[in-house]
Design an enzyme around this catalytic site. Structure first.
Site, mmCIF file in Angstrom:
data_model
loop_
_atom_site.group_PDB
_atom_site.id
_atom_site.type_symbol
_atom_site.label_atom_id
_atom_site.label_comp_id
_atom_site.label_asym_id
_atom_site.label_seq_id
_atom_site.Cartn_x
_atom_site.Cartn_y
_atom_site.Cartn_z
ATOM 1 N N ARG A 156 -5.042 -32.402 27.404
ATOM 2 C CA ARG A 156 -5.019 -31.885 28.768
ATOM 3 C C ARG A 156 -4.010 -30.751 28.960
ATOM 4 N NH1 ARG A 156 -2.370 -36.931 32.176
ATOM 5 N NH2 ARG A 156 -0.482 -37.158 30.938
ATOM 6 N N ARG A 183 1.831 -24.089 55.797
ATOM 7 C CA ARG A 183 0.558 -24.017 55.084
ATOM 8 C C ARG A 183 -0.636 -23.642 55.957
ATOM 9 N NH1 ARG A 183 2.145 -22.968 50.113
ATOM 10 N NH2 ARG A 183 3.331 -24.651 49.133
#
Length: 265
Positions: A156, A183
């Site tokens: 990974r 955000r």
């Protein structure tokens, strides 16, 4: 098989939160001389919640907690999300199998998926690859590593940041207001802004008294704290912090120390 998804299509569910609001209970507790039983038994007070929000003393908001389920976002957004430390995260393992069938799912912008560029391979050969080609090659390489017996915790390392992540996210109302301020801003990266605006919509529906004035900094503060970094689309429409200070000084607020004007969050 490569499973493709595109940014802007992520899903958010509100798993818990809203209904009974505890901010007013917490606020009463620190001010009232009544017994705890009497405070808890008191009818809900929208006015107390509004006073707390208007005062900027948000500690009482930390007793209202919200839980979200999230899927269809990339590891790019996961990296930005977990920078918010006042939150709890349970992120689905990228190594887990679903029903005995492994998925290699990616989330990326359509224009990145379709963009092609000429590249030179290590053996000197030139070819042309699109974003989708790169994702598919990563999948094939990953599956070949699994068949060769390499551990997934090693494989990974070369999974793309476009790999999909799924998570359960927990934040209290104080943390959410701070997070929305940053955000939901137009300066935020587009995928995490999509996540934040979906969370904000759910919060407003579930607890409108807590989140009626929630949103980017300009909504919460009345001005933009970004100053020279303000988003181009906001220039001329939203006052910056410096512009707000100049107006205050021009209208007799010159005695007000600049430090008294709150920053973002």
């Amino acid at each position: 098989m490569l499973e493709e998804k595109f940014t802007g299509k992520g899903k958010v569910l509100l798993l818990a939160g809203g209904g009974r609001i505890y901010t007013d209970v917490a606020a009463r507790f620190v001010r009232s001389e009544r017994s705890l039983e009497d405070i808890v038994a008191s009818p809900y007070s929208r006015q107390i919640v509004e006073n707390i929000l208007a005062s900027g003393h948000r500690a009482a908001l930390e007793f209202d907690f919200f839980l979200f389920g999230v899927e269809g976002y990339s590891r790019v957004t996961e990296t930005q999300l977990v920078r918010k430390r006042m939150a709890s995260y349970l992120i689905k393992s990228g190594r887990a199998e679903l029903g005995g069938k492994r998925r290699f799912s990616v989330v990326y912008p359509q224009r990145v998926r379709d963009f092609s560029a000429s590249v030179t391979l290590p053996d000197g050969h030139e070819t042309r690859l699109s974003g989708r080609d790169l994702a598919e090659l990563s999948r094939q390489w990953y599956d070949a590593g699994l068949e060769a017996g390499l551990p997934e915790e090693d494989l990974r390392y070369l999974k793309p940041q476009a790999t999909e992540f799924k998570a359960i996210i927990g934040m209290n109302a104080h943390a959410l207001l701070d997070w929305f301020a940053i955000r939901c801003c137009r300066n935020a990266q587009h995928e995490i802004r999509h996540l934040a605006t979906q969370m904000l919509r759910l919060c407003r529906e579930a607890a409108p008294d807590l989140f009626r004035q929630a949103g980017p900094s300009c909504v919460q503060l009345g001005y933009c704290p970004e100053n020279r970094l303000q988003h181009p689309r906001c220039r001329g429409h939203v006052l910056t912090r410096d512009e707000a200070m100049r107006i205050l000084r021009q209208h007799g607020g010159g005695h007000m120390p600049e430090a008294d004007l709150p920053d973002q969050g």
